[in-house]
Design a protein around this motif. Structure first.
Motif, PDB file in Angstrom:
ATOM      1  N   LEU A  60      -2.889   2.009   3.148  1.00  0.00           N
ATOM      2  CA  LEU A  60      -1.545   1.717   2.650  1.00  0.00           C
ATOM      3  C   LEU A  60      -1.371   2.256   1.236  1.00  0.00           C
ATOM      4  O   LEU A  60      -0.337   2.849   0.899  1.00  0.00           O
ATOM      5  CB  LEU A  60      -1.295   0.210   2.666  1.00  0.00           C
ATOM      6  CG  LEU A  60       0.045  -0.255   2.087  1.00  0.00           C
ATOM      7  CD1 LEU A  60       1.213   0.316   2.886  1.00  0.00           C
ATOM      8  CD2 LEU A  60       0.114  -1.780   2.040  1.00  0.00           C
ATOM      9  N   ARG A  61      -2.399   2.095   0.404  1.00  0.00           N
ATOM     10  CA  ARG A  61      -2.318   2.571  -0.984  1.00  0.00           C
ATOM     11  C   ARG A  61      -2.115   4.090  -1.029  1.00  0.00           C
ATOM     12  O   ARG A  61      -1.312   4.597  -1.815  1.00  0.00           O
ATOM     13  CB  ARG A  61      -3.579   2.157  -1.745  1.00  0.00           C
ATOM     14  CG  ARG A  61      -3.608   2.649  -3.188  1.00  0.00           C
ATOM     15  CD  ARG A  61      -4.736   2.025  -3.968  1.00  0.00           C
ATOM     16  NE  ARG A  61      -4.432   0.630  -4.302  1.00  0.00           N
ATOM     17  CZ  ARG A  61      -5.081  -0.425  -3.796  1.00  0.00           C
ATOM     18  NH1 ARG A  61      -6.073  -0.240  -2.937  1.00  0.00           N
ATOM     19  NH2 ARG A  61      -4.742  -1.649  -4.152  1.00  0.00           N
ATOM     20  N   LEU A  78       0.944   5.988  -2.822  1.00  0.00           N
ATOM     21  CA  LEU A  78       0.696   6.947  -3.909  1.00  0.00           C
ATOM     22  C   LEU A  78       1.310   8.306  -3.595  1.00  0.00           C
ATOM     23  O   LEU A  78       1.785   9.008  -4.497  1.00  0.00           O
ATOM     24  CB  LEU A  78      -0.806   7.085  -4.154  1.00  0.00           C
ATOM     25  CG  LEU A  78      -1.483   5.879  -4.816  1.00  0.00           C
ATOM     26  CD1 LEU A  78      -3.000   6.071  -4.856  1.00  0.00           C
ATOM     27  CD2 LEU A  78      -0.942   5.665  -6.229  1.00  0.00           C
ATOM     28  N   SER A  79       1.310   8.684  -2.325  1.00  0.00           N
ATOM     29  CA  SER A  79       1.909   9.970  -1.946  1.00  0.00           C
ATOM     30  C   SER A  79       3.413   9.964  -2.212  1.00  0.00           C
ATOM     31  O   SER A  79       4.002  11.003  -2.547  1.00  0.00           O
ATOM     32  CB  SER A  79       1.634  10.271  -0.469  1.00  0.00           C
ATOM     33  OG  SER A  79       2.346   9.384   0.375  1.00  0.00           O
ATOM     34  N   ILE A  80       4.041   8.800  -2.086  1.00  0.00           N
ATOM     35  CA  ILE A  80       5.471   8.673  -2.397  1.00  0.00           C
ATOM     36  C   ILE A  80       5.690   8.695  -3.905  1.00  0.00           C
ATOM     37  O   ILE A  80       6.604   9.360  -4.415  1.00  0.00           O
ATOM     38  CB  ILE A  80       6.032   7.380  -1.766  1.00  0.00           C
ATOM     39  CG1 ILE A  80       6.027   7.500  -0.238  1.00  0.00           C
ATOM     40  CG2 ILE A  80       7.446   7.093  -2.282  1.00  0.00           C
ATOM     41  CD1 ILE A  80       6.378   6.233   0.483  1.00  0.00           C
ATOM     42  N   LEU A  81       4.814   8.010  -4.634  1.00  0.00           N
ATOM     43  CA  LEU A  81       4.945   7.956  -6.089  1.00  0.00           C
ATOM     44  C   LEU A  81       4.777   9.331  -6.729  1.00  0.00           C
ATOM     45  O   LEU A  81       5.434   9.648  -7.728  1.00  0.00           O
ATOM     46  CB  LEU A  81       3.907   6.994  -6.671  1.00  0.00           C
ATOM     47  CG  LEU A  81       4.262   5.510  -6.659  1.00  0.00           C
ATOM     48  CD1 LEU A  81       3.077   4.679  -7.125  1.00  0.00           C
ATOM     49  CD2 LEU A  81       5.480   5.241  -7.546  1.00  0.00           C
ATOM     50  N   THR A 130       0.342  -2.039  -4.131  1.00  0.00           N
ATOM     51  CA  THR A 130      -0.758  -1.119  -3.794  1.00  0.00           C
ATOM     52  C   THR A 130      -0.639   0.213  -4.514  1.00  0.00           C
ATOM     53  O   THR A 130      -1.642   0.874  -4.763  1.00  0.00           O
ATOM     54  CB  THR A 130      -0.805  -0.864  -2.275  1.00  0.00           C
ATOM     55  OG1 THR A 130       0.456  -0.324  -1.839  1.00  0.00           O
ATOM     56  CG2 THR A 130      -1.088  -2.155  -1.527  1.00  0.00           C
ATOM     57  N   GLY A 131       0.586   0.624  -4.860  1.00  0.00           N
ATOM     58  CA  GLY A 131       0.762   1.908  -5.534  1.00  0.00           C
ATOM     59  C   GLY A 131       0.477   1.856  -7.019  1.00  0.00           C
ATOM     60  O   GLY A 131       0.233   2.893  -7.642  1.00  0.00           O
ATOM     61  N   GLY A 132       0.492   0.658  -7.605  1.00  0.00           N
ATOM     62  CA  GLY A 132       0.273   0.562  -9.041  1.00  0.00           C
ATOM     63  C   GLY A 132      -0.898  -0.296  -9.462  1.00  0.00           C
ATOM     64  O   GLY A 132      -1.337  -0.223 -10.615  1.00  0.00           O
TER      65      GLY A 132
END
Length: 489
Positions: free
Chosen positions: A323-324, A328-331, A451-453
């Motif tokens: 999920l992370r 991250l790929s979106i961020l 999860t992205g940060g």
């Protein structure tokens, strides 16, 4: 069965000292009759179970389970062990049949308003109000649902996503800066409450929000209680809190009609319909009851699901890392500080599966209650007019014939199309939860930022449930400590 210890516990937690004697007197009557109570009730319609004493039935056992750290569903688990998948009981004066299958769910949900109608215990109806979408008749339900739809349109949700993302990002940054452990459930309850109040009524004042939230919590706590106005009881406190909330909403509506304030929000859009024909507007009691319903329903269920998602991901690191990477790929494609959009959320394929699996396993709505409008049959079982039939979403979501290894958190199981009515966290049919899209989007934004940060550690893995909650919530509230990804390991 109801034992002496349960009676004492019930008396201590649901009543003040002036009513303990009365409760214990009822308990003595129950204990004297327990030999009769333990006998199997007449097998009407082929459905096994115990009905217990007239009116009382097994209500005390149900409340005792609700007052334990296993939650009220423990009441259902035990009876399914004793009687089988289908069973009936008597709760709060009504006969309840628990329906454990996708086939049964389809038969009921596809016939809402035809053979079945919504069925809540009296305390729930009193808490949210007789004009609530949850309680009204078929004709009123269609009209109210249509008029309540605007906050959940794609245009409104697009605006909501950015507002919620902005609020969430700032609050998470502050928590990381503080560097302290915090209770995730409390955080989730507060941010979902604040975001809904902002969207519905443009309420942002901290003091006002906390006062309203306190009363909303008292109303929510009263939803599973004996409906007796006895000072000190949860029902009494909840109804008093509801009265305060209604008075506050009347004051807000009055100020808006006088022109003192006119922000662009859901409430204002309702008041602008004052001159419309009756079928195209809500009266004040309908507006107030449904504002309360929307706030409580969205806060309690979504906050609980957000909390469970973190617990499940913490226990399943492979899913967490997958999920992370998606987040991250979106961020990486966005500017620093840029807020999420609906288009971003639509790219979260694995995130959507995490949301589904969280809802399947957490079952924040344990079952869906309906009332039979006439005699009928379900899977060969006879159902009498007036009986409550509870679509047991928890049993369906944990059915090994529907889900392989159902106790295992596995978002990838949703790579495959599920059998109809096997996944019903929001119900189905004409009464499908109005906030279904908002709940999913809120969870996706939350999972993206978490999860992205950040990485997190769960500081108390206690699996016990909160006592006296009408939805499953962790007793610990899931305290966690956050670290930014660049600082974490």
């Amino acid at each position: 069965m109801l034992w002496k210890e349960e009676l004492v516990l019930l008396a201590q937690n649901y009543f003040d000292t002036t009513t303990v004697a009365a409760v214990l007197s009822i308990g003595i009557l129950v204990l004297v009759s327990k030999v009769c109570w333990r006998q199997r009730s007449k097998n009407v319609g082929g459905i096994p179970g115990h009905l217990g004493l007239p009116f009382v039935g097994e209500t005390f056992s149900f409340l005792s389970a609700n007052n334990s750290t296993r939650g009220c569903y423990q009441f259902v688990r035990l009876r399914r062990l004793w009687h089988g998948r289908w069973f009936r009981t008597r709760l709060f004066g009504k006969i309840h049949v628990f329906v454990p299958s996708a086939e049964g769910a389809k038969a009921i949900l596809a016939n809402d308003f035809v053979q079945f109608n919504k069925g809540y215990v009296k305390s729930m109806g009193d808490a949210v109000g007789e004009k609530s979408l949850l309680c009204v008749s078929h004709e009123d339900h269609r009209r109210i649902r249509r008029l309540l739809a605007d906050p959940f349109s794609m245009t409104s949700l697009s605006k909501f996503v950015k507002q919620f993302d902005d609020m969430l990002s700032k609050r998470l940054q502050k928590l990381v800066k503080d560097g302290k452990s915090f209770v995730l459930l409390d955080f989730s309850m507060k941010i979902t409450f604040d975001s809904m109040c902002n969207m519905l009524m443009s309420l942002r004042d901290e003091s006002t929000l906390r006062q309203i939230e306190k009363d909303c919590t008292a109303v929510s706590d009263a939803m599973l209680s004996f409906p007796f106005m006895i000072p000190g009881t949860r029902y009494y406190k909840g109804i008093k809190a509801r009265n305060r909330l209604m008075e506050r909403l009347r004051e807000i509506i009055s100020r808006r009609r006088s022109g003192e304030e006119s922000p662009e929000d859901f409430l204002q859009s309702m008041l602008q319909r004052d001159s419309y024909p009756p079928d195209q507007k809500l009266d004040d009691s309908e507006i107030m009851d449904n504002l309360l319903t929307l706030i409580i329903a969205s806060q309690t269920t979504t906050a609980a699901a957000m909390t469970w998602s973190v617990k499940f991901l913490d226990e399943n690191r492979e899913a967490q890392e997958r999920l992370r990477e998606e987040q991250l790929s979106i961020l990486r494609k966005k500017e620093d500080g840029e807020l999420l959009t609906l288009e971003d959320l639509n790219k979260m394929s694995f995130g959507s599966k995490v949301v589904k699996e969280t809802l399947r396993m957490s079952n924040v709505l344990l079952w869906f209650p309906r009332v039979a409008l006439g005699d009928c049959r379900l899977e060969g079982f006879e159902i009498k007019k007036g009986w409550h039939v509870n679509i047991d979403a928890t049993c369906i979501h944990y059915d090994p014939d529907l889900y392989k290894d159902p106790m295992q958190f596995n978002p990838s199981r949703f790579d495959e199309i599920q059998k109809p009515y096997s996944f019903i966290p929001f119900g189905s049919g004409p009464r499908t939860c109005l906030g279904i899209n908002m709940a999913k989007l809120t969870m996706l934004v939350f999972l993206h930022r978490m999860t992205g940060g950040y990485r997190w550690t769960v500081d108390d893995p206690d699996p016990c449930l909160e006592k006296k909650a009408h939805i499953p919530r962790l007793r610990s509230g899931c305290p966690i400590t956050l670290k930014t990804l660049k600082d974490g390991t």
